[in-house]
Design a protein around this motif. Structure first.
Motif, PDB file in Angstrom:
ATOM      1  N   ARG A 266       0.819  -1.215   0.000  1.00  0.00           N
ATOM      2  CA  ARG A 266       0.000   0.000   0.000  1.00  0.00           C
ATOM      3  C   ARG A 266       0.855   1.268   0.000  1.00  0.00           C
ATOM      4  O   ARG A 266       0.540   2.228  -0.694  1.00  0.00           O
ATOM      5  CB  ARG A 266      -0.931   0.005   1.221  1.00  0.00           C
ATOM      6  N   ASN A 267       1.902   1.297   0.818  1.00  0.00           N
ATOM      7  CA  ASN A 267       2.683   2.531   0.958  1.00  0.00           C
ATOM      8  C   ASN A 267       4.185   2.353   0.708  1.00  0.00           C
ATOM      9  O   ASN A 267       4.950   3.321   0.808  1.00  0.00           O
ATOM     10  CB  ASN A 267       2.485   3.136   2.356  1.00  0.00           C
ATOM     11  N   GLY A 268       4.625   1.133   0.429  1.00  0.00           N
ATOM     12  CA  GLY A 268       6.041   0.910   0.128  1.00  0.00           C
ATOM     13  C   GLY A 268       6.937   0.818   1.341  1.00  0.00           C
ATOM     14  O   GLY A 268       8.169   0.753   1.201  1.00  0.00           O
ATOM     15  N   GLU A 269       6.388   0.816   2.562  1.00  0.00           N
ATOM     16  CA  GLU A 269       7.213   0.687   3.765  1.00  0.00           C
ATOM     17  C   GLU A 269       7.901  -0.677   3.792  1.00  0.00           C
ATOM     18  O   GLU A 269       7.319  -1.691   3.407  1.00  0.00           O
ATOM     19  CB  GLU A 269       6.363   0.866   5.023  1.00  0.00           C
ATOM     20  N   VAL A 270       9.151  -0.682   4.263  1.00  0.00           N
ATOM     21  CA  VAL A 270       9.956  -1.906   4.264  1.00  0.00           C
ATOM     22  C   VAL A 270       9.957  -2.520   5.655  1.00  0.00           C
ATOM     23  O   VAL A 270      10.151  -1.819   6.664  1.00  0.00           O
ATOM     24  CB  VAL A 270      11.398  -1.604   3.806  1.00  0.00           C
TER      25      VAL A 270
ATOM     26  N   PRO B 222      -1.802  -7.030  12.560  1.00  0.00           N
ATOM     27  CA  PRO B 222      -2.161  -8.086  11.598  1.00  0.00           C
ATOM     28  C   PRO B 222      -2.563  -7.534  10.232  1.00  0.00           C
ATOM     29  O   PRO B 222      -2.348  -8.185   9.200  1.00  0.00           O
ATOM     30  CB  PRO B 222      -3.342  -8.799  12.266  1.00  0.00           C
ATOM     31  N   GLU B 223      -3.157  -6.315  10.210  1.00  0.00           N
ATOM     32  CA  GLU B 223      -3.567  -5.721   8.936  1.00  0.00           C
ATOM     33  C   GLU B 223      -2.358  -5.426   8.057  1.00  0.00           C
ATOM     34  O   GLU B 223      -2.388  -5.612   6.839  1.00  0.00           O
ATOM     35  CB  GLU B 223      -4.370  -4.438   9.193  1.00  0.00           C
ATOM     36  N   ILE B 224      -1.299  -4.932   8.699  1.00  0.00           N
ATOM     37  CA  ILE B 224      -0.076  -4.665   7.938  1.00  0.00           C
ATOM     38  C   ILE B 224       0.527  -5.969   7.437  1.00  0.00           C
ATOM     39  O   ILE B 224       0.976  -6.070   6.290  1.00  0.00           O
ATOM     40  CB  ILE B 224       0.938  -3.878   8.804  1.00  0.00           C
ATOM     41  N   GLN B 225       0.517  -6.988   8.307  1.00  0.00           N
ATOM     42  CA  GLN B 225       1.090  -8.280   7.914  1.00  0.00           C
ATOM     43  C   GLN B 225       0.415  -8.844   6.661  1.00  0.00           C
ATOM     44  O   GLN B 225       1.071  -9.429   5.803  1.00  0.00           O
ATOM     45  CB  GLN B 225       0.953  -9.269   9.067  1.00  0.00           C
ATOM     46  N   LYS B 226      -0.901  -8.631   6.542  1.00  0.00           N
ATOM     47  CA  LYS B 226      -1.623  -9.167   5.387  1.00  0.00           C
ATOM     48  C   LYS B 226      -1.190  -8.498   4.075  1.00  0.00           C
ATOM     49  O   LYS B 226      -1.288  -9.099   3.001  1.00  0.00           O
ATOM     50  CB  LYS B 226      -3.131  -8.952   5.571  1.00  0.00           C
ATOM     51  N   ASN B 227      -0.733  -7.261   4.167  1.00  0.00           N
ATOM     52  CA  ASN B 227      -0.381  -6.506   2.965  1.00  0.00           C
ATOM     53  C   ASN B 227       1.102  -6.605   2.604  1.00  0.00           C
ATOM     54  O   ASN B 227       1.550  -5.951   1.662  1.00  0.00           O
ATOM     55  CB  ASN B 227      -0.747  -5.023   3.147  1.00  0.00           C
ATOM     56  N   LEU B 228       1.858  -7.371   3.372  1.00  0.00           N
ATOM     57  CA  LEU B 228       3.289  -7.495   3.080  1.00  0.00           C
ATOM     58  C   LEU B 228       3.515  -8.501   1.960  1.00  0.00           C
ATOM     59  O   LEU B 228       2.937  -9.589   1.949  1.00  0.00           O
ATOM     60  CB  LEU B 228       4.052  -7.928   4.326  1.00  0.00           C
ATOM     61  N   VAL B 229       4.369  -8.114   1.020  1.00  0.00           N
ATOM     62  CA  VAL B 229       4.704  -8.991  -0.103  1.00  0.00           C
ATOM     63  C   VAL B 229       6.221  -9.078  -0.235  1.00  0.00           C
ATOM     64  O   VAL B 229       6.958  -8.183   0.191  1.00  0.00           O
ATOM     65  CB  VAL B 229       4.097  -8.474  -1.427  1.00  0.00           C
ATOM     66  N   GLU B 230       6.662 -10.140  -0.835  1.00  0.00           N
ATOM     67  CA  GLU B 230       8.090 -10.329  -1.066  1.00  0.00           C
ATOM     68  C   GLU B 230       8.491  -9.570  -2.328  1.00  0.00           C
ATOM     69  O   GLU B 230       7.936  -9.799  -3.396  1.00  0.00           O
ATOM     70  CB  GLU B 230       8.391 -11.821  -1.227  1.00  0.00           C
ATOM     71  N   PRO B 231       9.441  -8.664  -2.218  1.00  0.00           N
ATOM     72  CA  PRO B 231       9.834  -7.890  -3.400  1.00  0.00           C
ATOM     73  C   PRO B 231      10.594  -8.745  -4.409  1.00  0.00           C
ATOM     74  O   PRO B 231      11.107  -9.814  -4.072  1.00  0.00           O
ATOM     75  CB  PRO B 231      10.729  -6.788  -2.815  1.00  0.00           C
TER      76      PRO B 231
END
Length: 485
Positions: free
Chosen positions: A183-187, A198-207
């Motif tokens: 959503r925002n590019g935070e690393v 948990p909401e942030i965890q759901k949006n994390l993807v492997e670059p």
């Protein structure tokens, strides 16, 4: 000034003003900007430059291999220094820039963006108001020596280049655990910085491009290019070990970027040393005078010489010295300013100790036009000061000084004739220490940029620290971190 009078003397107030306001650095910076930009209307260009008043704005480049923490350090620095954080990615996201659209067209075709286009993009961005006024932090660029040289040629030269470094095996491990919030590019990181939400965890993807093989290729390319980049920024770069806790790395980075490059301006040392009895001010002043030729001015010694050599002062101050009383400020200042105003003091500089002892004396010295450009407070524990002085004795035959602990008498005969000065009695030393502590805080408030020195160590270690503080410029001041307690 009268040009017919020899020698031609420049009033000391001129040097004080020039140093205080950085006149030499201002002129140097204006000449540099003129040579780079070569404007048609030079007068108006210089007026605009002075109006911007941004010579002290940060201009920082942060480099390092993948997963070395460039983004984290740049973000922390941007918040702390209130500077604009620039990355190659956000340069390309500029919707209103024709250069950015041209660069994106290369990227969409799977082609390398030309180095000249990159440097034009950066120059365009750095010329915007926020970068001009607040300064900038450029992350991850230049990547090659050619790009670094192009930055220099278009006038986008940084004042500080931070190079983060860590072992390859550590970087590969870090990179493989990296995750990005889509959503925002935070690393974030699976090991070191995993979010609790948990909401942030759901949006994390492997670059993309973080596999061991791909990271290894990027590291090889980085190691091939970094020596050439460092040669380009030879005098303004610093390599920092990134394989340590994040805040330790940030502390070292912040210290470096707040340091100022050594100025080519003429520098006349005007050093004030203040400390409790036994702190070593006399010895350190003598060492400075011996190595650099500055004039060593001891207020106590000056008063004694005035009594011995100057008949006009003898009747005024002799009674005070004979009775171990404090000489009135009026007499002291008259003798002191006469010595500080001599040609040798103005030419070679001076190191003053024994005066001022309180803010009243400091104000009188300042009003007389003698403002130090380095103020050292020599800090030692009271018990160390008492030990240094109360065990001090003198041989009345040879005049040699000894110390019961550090320098005992060489023979029984010498030991038996040793005498102790009444002023070195423990009660007398403690009284002086109490007076020192009563005035220290007020004097520290009076003089800005006071440098505290740990004087409870080897004298030559102390001297090396003092010497480095005199030779190098004082660091830039920065607002306190609002997040700190």
């Amino acid at each position: 000034m009268d040009a017919t009078t020899k020698p031609l003397r420049i009033p000391p107030e001129m040097a004080v003003y020039a140093e205080e306001h950085g006149v030499f650095e201002i002129i140097q910076k204006m000449v540099e900007k003129l040579l780079v930009d070569r404007p048609e209307d030079t007068i108006q260009y210089l007026i605009d430059h002075l109006r911007n008043n941004n010579d002290d704005a940060p201009r920082i480049v942060i480099l390092g291999p993948p997963a070395s923490g460039k983004h984290t350090m740049a973000t922390l620095l941007g918040k702390r220094l209130n500077a604009t954080h620039i990355t190659p990615e956000n340069l390309l996201s500029n919707d209103v820039s024709l250069l950015a659209k041209t660069a994106l067209s290369y990227k969409h075709k799977g082609q390398e963006i030309p180095n000249e286009l990159w440097t034009q993009l950066i120059r365009e961005r750095l010329s915007e108001v926020d970068c001009v006024k607040r300064g900038w932090i450029l992350e991850g660029f230049p990547r090659t020596r050619e790009q670094a040289l192009m930055l220099q040629m278009n006038g986008s030269t940084p004042d500080h280049v931070v190079v983060l470094d860590a072992p390859d095996i550590v970087l590969i491990e870090r990179n493989m655990g990296k995750r990005i919030d889509r959503r925002n590019g935070e690393v974030y990181h699976t090991t070191f910085d995993w979010p609790d939400d948990p909401e942030i965890q759901k949006n994390l993807v492997e670059p993309e491009g973080i596999s061991e093989e791909e990271t290894g290729q990027k590291l090889l390319e980085y190691h091939r290019n970094i020596p050439g980049i460092l040669r380009t920024f030879q005098k303004v770069h610093k390599q920092i070990n990134a394989d340590q806790p994040c805040m330790d790395v940030f502390s070292q980075v912040l210290t470096f970027v707040l340091s100022k490059p050594r100025s080519a301006a003429p520098h006349t040392p005007r050093v004030l040393m203040y400390g409790p009895p036994g702190s070593g001010c006399t010895l350190q002043a003598a060492l400075l005078a011996q190595k650099y030729g500055v004039i060593n001015i001891s207020c106590g010694q000056l008063l004694k010489e005035a009594v011995a050599n100057e008949k006009k002062y003898e009747e005024m101050i002799a009674p005070y010295i004979e009775n171990s009383q404090q000489v009135p400020n009026t007499f002291v200042l008259k003798i002191l300013t006469e010595r500080l105003g001599r040609l040798d003091s103005s030419t070679y500089g001076w190191v003053l100790h024994g005066f001022p002892r309180d803010t009243e004396q400091a104000a009188l010295l300042s009003d007389a036009g003698f403002q130090p450009n380095r103020v050292f407070f020599m800090d030692i524990p009271d018990d160390v000061a008492v030990e240094r002085l109360s065990y001090r004795v003198t041989d009345p035959v040879s005049g040699e000084r000894y110390h019961a602990i550090y320098k005992p008498a060489p023979s029984t005969e010498v030991h038996q004739r040793l005498q102790k000065n009444p002023k070195d009695a423990e009660e007398s030393v403690q009284a002086k220490l109490d007076m020192y502590h009563a005035n220290m805080e007020d004097l520290e408030e009076f003089y800005q940029n006071v440098i505290h020195v740990n004087a409870d160590q080897d004298p030559y270690t102390v001297f090396e620290f003092i010497e480095s503080c005199i030779v190098n410029p004082l660091p830039k001041s920065v607002p306190e971190d609002p997040a700190s307690p």
